[in-house]
Design an enzyme around this catalytic site. Structure first.
Site, short mmCIF file in Angstrom:
data_model
loop_
_atom_site.label_atom_id
_atom_site.label_comp_id
_atom_site.label_asym_id
_atom_site.label_seq_id
_atom_site.Cartn_x
_atom_site.Cartn_y
_atom_site.Cartn_z
N ASP A 40 -56.72 100.40 110.53
CA ASP A 40 -56.97 99.31 109.67
C ASP A 40 -57.81 98.14 110.32
O ASP A 40 -57.40 97.75 111.13
CB ASP A 40 -55.98 98.55 108.92
N ASP A 68 -51.84 103.29 97.00
CA ASP A 68 -51.28 102.07 97.67
C ASP A 68 -49.85 101.74 96.56
O ASP A 68 -50.15 100.79 95.80
CB ASP A 68 -51.90 100.95 97.90
O1 1PR Z 1 -59.21 99.73 97.47
O2 1PR Z 1 -61.10 101.24 98.05
O3 1PR Z 1 -61.32 98.83 98.63
O4 1PR Z 1 -59.68 100.52 99.83
C1 1PR Z 1 -58.84 99.65 100.69
C2 1PR Z 1 -58.12 100.43 101.66
O5 1PR Z 1 -57.74 99.61 102.75
C3 1PR Z 1 -57.02 101.19 101.07
O6 1PR Z 1 -57.12 102.44 101.50
C4 1PR Z 1 -55.87 100.54 101.36
O7 1PR Z 1 -54.51 101.54 101.56
C5 1PR Z 1 -56.05 99.81 102.59
N1 1PR Z 1 -55.37 98.38 102.58
C6 1PR Z 1 -55.82 97.20 102.16
N2 1PR Z 1 -55.03 96.27 102.59
C7 1PR Z 1 -54.15 96.93 103.51
C8 1PR Z 1 -53.48 95.94 104.25
O8 1PR Z 1 -52.64 96.65 105.15
N3 1PR Z 1 -53.31 94.75 104.09
N4 1PR Z 1 -53.94 98.95 104.56
C9 1PR Z 1 -54.46 98.09 103.62
C10 1PR Z 1 -53.54 100.02 104.16
C11 1PR Z 1 -51.94 101.45 105.10
C12 1PR Z 1 -52.20 102.43 106.24
C13 1PR Z 1 -51.27 102.18 107.41
C14 1PR Z 1 -50.11 103.27 107.10
C15 1PR Z 1 -49.44 103.56 108.20
N5 1PR Z 1 -52.68 100.41 105.30
O9 1PR Z 1 -53.45 102.20 106.62
O10 1PR Z 1 -51.72 102.53 108.31
O11 1PR Z 1 -49.41 102.65 106.01
O12 1PR Z 1 -48.84 102.48 108.97
P1 1PR Z 1 -47.65 102.59 109.69
O13 1PR Z 1 -47.78 103.96 110.44
O14 1PR Z 1 -47.71 101.32 110.66
O15 1PR Z 1 -46.33 102.51 109.02
P2 1PR Z 1 -60.37 99.91 98.60
#
Ligand code: 1PR
Length: 523
Positions: free
Chosen positions: A224, A379
């Site tokens: 991320d 998500d």
């Molecule tokens: O909506 O097309 O602009 O895309 C935004 C992207 O950013 C989406 O894929 C969304 O999942 C991701 N995102 C947005 N905010 C966050 C955040 O964490 N605040 N991250 C985010 C999503 C999920 C995974 C993570 C897994 C595994 N994070 O990236 O790595 O859940 O985590 P773990 O193994 O630590 O449990 P758009």
């Protein structure tokens, strides 16, 4: 010097990077004369069979290509560059191929996820210089829904199993072509390409030949990425999407270095999520494009990039389509793009109007770059209900009741990094996106993200049961057993993790050894 035929929309960066890594100077061919004059030609196919042949005709490349193939000079075709050599394809009925090898291209007819995405083995059928230094047990990266079916076995170089046996490479004299992507197949892929380039190597069959090959379950490292309060682009990680600790954005390292480390350690893919992409205009986000450019020079496994892929209007009123944004990512080295928020809004529109427009980001990008290039990042967050008939959404009966003892839940789609919940469930979203042309689902889980408490198997199985495209399970990995669970009971095609890798709790090699001992097929 080596010539490369780039007839498509420009996502041949990975092939160029691999050839340059091997010390070659790559020249892109621009005319039929360039093709005929080439000494060695690489032809990576992109998109679909029909659009490929249409472009080859419109550029007057068909006759020069045929002349080149007949000249006996070295040729390497990749993916559609293999399929082009055949008579025709079920993907584009009525469209003629180059007919260099008699036979057709057929759609996979199997009860398995399609496209066939991931690392699979090969069974070598004839000696070739490609195999110097390889044991025969290597796996290579495939991504395709169609495979070649030659009329005879004469030119079959290798076969692979996916539901049934199909031809995964051909060799006719100096003309070699593979269904798999050597440029995305790590060190084995580079070794194979190097053998092609060094024309003098011995023709041989590797020592080992598996009786059956098996598609590996993929392990994906996710980064991320965002800019921190000091303005640096960093890798961060949230707990249930909250990336701040004592007011500051957690800083877990530099994107290019971390991606390089995970590649060296054996990660099967790397995913970058630009997690503030919904706020910023990505084409102005040059550091992110630079991250991709620099990563793809040294990382030879598939790279996915997500965040902010949608239509934009900048402050001067200039419109940018999601396709333009995606194209810039592909040109910078991405192999797939992932769409999050925009997918939710598109599906809401489709459900409201009852029709598709052909103009959504999913449809447009899939048309130009192929379905396999479009990943939908979901998500979802659990919403508990007492009985399924109180909501119009797809509910499941859960073994983990809600705070008030509710035995049912549905998975609510969110946008803007989980900040906004919508009246749409994840199962419906996944189904409609598949119909629109998405090639894969990246299934996050806000409730589990960063908790180390295991994947949400109920969510994964609900989505797997609804679509036939591959599903990547994400969110909650905390132990090696969680990966065994997600592959044995969770039906996931791939598992993605972040925290355990970033905090070095379970390094990739240790995880893979454990899965191997548990009889899970891995690379
Ligand atoms: O909506 O097309 O602009 O895309 C935004 C992207 O950013 C989406 O894929 C969304 O999942 C991701 N995102 C947005 N905010 C966050 C955040 O964490 N605040 N991250 C985010 C999503 C999920 C995974 C993570 C897994 C595994 N994070 O990236 O790595 O859940 O985590 P773990 O193994 O630590 O449990 P758009």
């Amino acid at each position: 010097m080596i010539s490369l035929l780039d007839y498509g929309a420009g996502n041949v960066r990975s092939v160029i990077n691999a050839l340059e890594k091997l010390g070659e100077t790559v020249e892109i061919v621009n005319s039929g004369r360039d093709i005929i004059n080439a000494d060695r030609l690489v032809f990576p196919g992109v998109g679909s069979f029909g659009s490929m042949m249409e472009i080859l005709h419109s550029k007057d490349f068909v006759a020069p290509l045929t002349e080149y193939l007949q000249s006996g000079k070295p040729f390497f075709g990749i993916c559609l560059g293999l399929q082009a050599l055949f008579d025709n394809s079920e993907e584009a009925p009525g469209v003629a191929g180059l007919s260099f090898i008699p036979g057709a291209v057929k759609r996979f007819n199997v009860d398995l996820a399609i496209p066939h995405i991931g690392w699979n083995g090969i069974k070598v059928r004839q000696p070739s210089r490609l195999f110097n230094g390889l044991s025969g047990d290597e796996k290579f990266y495939f991504v395709h829904s169609y495979h070649v079916a030659p009329d005879s076995d004469e030119f079959v170089l290798s076969a692979t199993d996916y539901g049934y046996e199909f031809v995964s490479a051909i060799q006719k004299g100096n003309i070699i072509a593979t269904q798999f992507h050597p440029e995305k197949s790590g060190k084995s892929g580079l070794a194979l390409l190097e053998n092609f380039l060094a024309e003098t190597r011995e023709e041989l069959i590797p020592a080992s030949c598996p009786d059956r090959t098996e598609l590996a379950r993929r392990i994906i490292a996710c980064l991320d990425v965002r800019t921190n309060d000091q303005g640096d682009l960093i890798v961060t990680k949230g707990d249930q999407y909250d990336v701040r600790e004592e007011g500051n954005v957690r800083n877990l390292g530099k994107p290019v270095q971390l991606a390089g480390r995970y590649y060296e350690e054996g990660a099967d893919e790397i995913t970058f999520l630009n997690i503030t992409g919904f706020r910023d205009f990505p084409l102005k986000d040059l550091p992110m494009l630079e991250v991709l450019e620099n990563t793809s020079k040294n990382v030879f496994v598939p790279l996915t990039i997500g965040g902010g892929i949608r239509d934009y209007q900048d402050k001067d009123g200039r419109q940018y389509s999601a396709l333009e944004v995606a194209s810039e990512y592909f040109r910078s080295g991405a192999d797939k793009i992932s769409i999050g928020s925009d997918a939710v809004l598109i599906v809401e529109d489709v459900l409201r109007t009852g029709k598709t427009t052909g103009l959504s980001s999913i449809e447009q990008i899939a048309r130009v770059y192929g379905n396999q290039a479009v990943v939908i990042s979901i998500d979802p967050r659990r919403v508990y209900v007492k009985t399924p008939d109180t909501v119009k959404h797809h509910t499941i009966r859960t073994s983990f009741p809600g705070p008030e003892g509710e035995e049912y839940c549905w998975y609510q789609c969110t946008i803007k990094g989980g900040r906004e919940g919508r009246e749409l469930d994840a199962v419906t979203l996944a189904k409609v996106c598949e119909q629109l042309g998405a090639g894969e689902i990246l299934l996050n889980c806000i409730d589990k993200d960063g908790t180390n408490s295991g994947f949400d198997l109920e969510l994964i199985n609900a989505i797997k049961g609804a679509v036939s495209i591959p599903v990547i399970a994400s969110g909650g990995a905390g132990s090696k057993e969680h990966f065994v669970e997600v592959f044995e009971h969770g039906m996931a095609d791939a598992a993605l993790a972040a925290s355990i890798f970033h905090y070095n709790e379970i390094p990739v090699p240790e995880l893979k050894n454990y899965l191997k001992k548990a009889n899970i097929t891995i690379r």
